[in-house]
Design an enzyme around this catalytic site. Structure first.
Site, PDB file in Angstrom:
ATOM      1  N   ASP A 178      -2.734   9.347 -10.664  1.00 36.52           N
ATOM      2  CA  ASP A 178      -2.759   8.289 -11.684  1.00 36.52           C
ATOM      3  C   ASP A 178      -1.350   8.003 -12.211  1.00 36.52           C
ATOM      4  O   ASP A 178      -1.000   6.842 -12.461  1.00 36.52           O
ATOM      5  CB  ASP A 178      -3.665   8.681 -12.854  1.00 36.52           C
ATOM      6  CG  ASP A 178      -5.145   8.611 -12.469  1.00 36.52           C
ATOM      7  OD1 ASP A 178      -5.435   8.195 -11.329  1.00 36.52           O
ATOM      8  OD2 ASP A 178      -5.990   8.973 -13.309  1.00 36.52           O
TER       9      ASP A 178
ATOM     10  N   ASP B 182       0.847  -1.193   0.000  1.00 39.44           N
ATOM     11  CA  ASP B 182       0.000   0.000   0.000  1.00 39.44           C
ATOM     12  C   ASP B 182       0.885   1.246   0.000  1.00 39.44           C
ATOM     13  O   ASP B 182       1.805   1.363   0.817  1.00 39.44           O
ATOM     14  CB  ASP B 182      -0.916   0.000   1.225  1.00 39.44           C
ATOM     15  CG  ASP B 182      -2.024   1.046   1.103  1.00 39.44           C
ATOM     16  OD1 ASP B 182      -3.032   0.755   0.445  1.00 39.44           O
ATOM     17  OD2 ASP B 182      -1.846   2.151   1.640  1.00 39.44           O
TER      18      ASP B 182
ATOM     19  N   ASN C 174      -2.942  12.912  -4.210  1.00 38.95           N
ATOM     20  CA  ASN C 174      -4.193  13.290  -4.879  1.00 38.95           C
ATOM     21  C   ASN C 174      -4.659  14.676  -4.453  1.00 38.95           C
ATOM     22  O   ASN C 174      -5.053  15.496  -5.278  1.00 38.95           O
ATOM     23  CB  ASN C 174      -5.289  12.265  -4.559  1.00 38.95           C
ATOM     24  CG  ASN C 174      -5.285  11.117  -5.550  1.00 38.95           C
ATOM     25  OD1 ASN C 174      -4.909  11.289  -6.703  1.00 38.95           O
ATOM     26  ND2 ASN C 174      -5.690   9.947  -5.095  1.00 38.95           N
TER      27      ASN C 174
ATOM     28  N   GLU D 269      -4.795   2.498  -3.775  1.00 33.66           N
ATOM     29  CA  GLU D 269      -3.342   2.514  -3.927  1.00 33.66           C
ATOM     30  C   GLU D 269      -2.752   1.217  -3.410  1.00 33.66           C
ATOM     31  O   GLU D 269      -1.644   1.193  -2.907  1.00 33.66           O
ATOM     32  CB  GLU D 269      -2.749   3.738  -3.222  1.00 33.66           C
ATOM     33  CG  GLU D 269      -2.980   3.796  -1.724  1.00 33.66           C
ATOM     34  CD  GLU D 269      -4.302   4.443  -1.311  1.00 33.66           C
ATOM     35  OE1 GLU D 269      -5.243   4.488  -2.142  1.00 33.66           O
ATOM     36  OE2 GLU D 269      -4.384   4.876  -0.153  1.00 33.66           O
TER      37      GLU D 269
END
Ligand code: C2E
Ligand code: C2E
Length: 175
Positions: free
Chosen positions: A63, A46, A54, A89
């Site tokens: 992205d 993770d 973000n 993620e």
């Protein structure tokens, strides 16, 4: 494969196996491993503080990070290993025929590669720049301790991942 089948199996952002397809591929490997009694490991990865990427840099930057991590996994892990994206993620890797000590070494190799990653981005003003300092936490579960059932392996890897997060992130924890 026809496009509709590819898109049902692959995650469109990263090209990796999606959760459902990974589950199927991993189950096949696990039943083979159970029959042969070969050691198998599951790595759950993770990205640390991904929400900040973000929130601060925007979803396109997020992205780009996911695509860069997917590419890193594809080029740092053997072709026979099963790499997937679990959404968000979170990434997952099944390592067939791998001893626990090897699995830990591979997880550390992946963790170090993520920490060394430089993701090319473009600022709002159109200037190229690199995002550095990304890290990931990784939980590892092995068939030796948790058997050959995918749900038990994933649950154990998930607990180990939480422990890695709790101990400060950018860490590998063995379940
Ligand atoms: P090493 O890097 O210390 O890896 C030790 C063992 O961990 C390998 O033994 C293998 O059983 C396992 N292992 C390491 N990375 C992976 C992986 O990405 N996927 C899987 N499934 N298993 C992995 P092995 O195969 O006897 O290799 C011995 C040594 O040969 C490796 O030691 C490494 O130094 C080298 N080597 C083998 N294949 C490659 C490769 O494709 N690239 C590089 N750079 N070195 C390799
Ligand atoms: P591959 O087996 O699909 O491995 C892809 C990449 O995963 C390797 O790229 C390497 O970055 C990593 N990797 C895989 N296994 C190991 C390992 O045991 N130790 C370490 N440290 N890294 C590993 P790389 O090194 O550029 O190799 C590209 C391809 O070349 C490999 O694809 C494999 O097909 C072949 N290759 C390289 N070294 C060896 C080797 O020692 N033995 C064998 N049988 N093939 C090798």
């Amino acid at each position: 494969l026809p496009q509709w089948r590819r898109s049902a199996q692959r995650d469109s952002k990263t090209g990796l196996a999606n959760a459902m397809y990974w589950d199927r591929l991993a189950s096949v490997e696990l039943s083979r491993a159970r029959e042969r009694r070969t050691s198998t490991a599951v790595l759950l990865l993770d990205m640390d503080h991904f929400k900040r990427v973000n929130d601060d840099l925007g979803h396109l930057a997020g992205d780009s990070v996911l695509a860069a991590v997917a590419l890193l996994l594809r080029t740092n892990i053997r072709r026979g290993d099963v790499v997937g994206r679990f959404g968000g993620e979170e990434f997952v890797i099944l390592l067939p025929a791998t001893e626990p000590a090897e699995a830990e070494a591979i997880a550390q190799r992946v963790r170090r590669s993520v920490a060394a990653l430089r993701v090319p981005l473009t600022t709002a003003e159109g200037q190229p720049h690199e995002l550095v300092g990304l890290t990931a936490s990784i939980g590892v579960a092995t068939s030796q301790r948790f058997g050959y059932e995918l749900p038990s392996l994933l649950a154990a890897a998930d607990s180990a991942l939480l422990a890695a997060k709790g101990s400060g992130r950018n860490l590998v924890t063995m379940a």
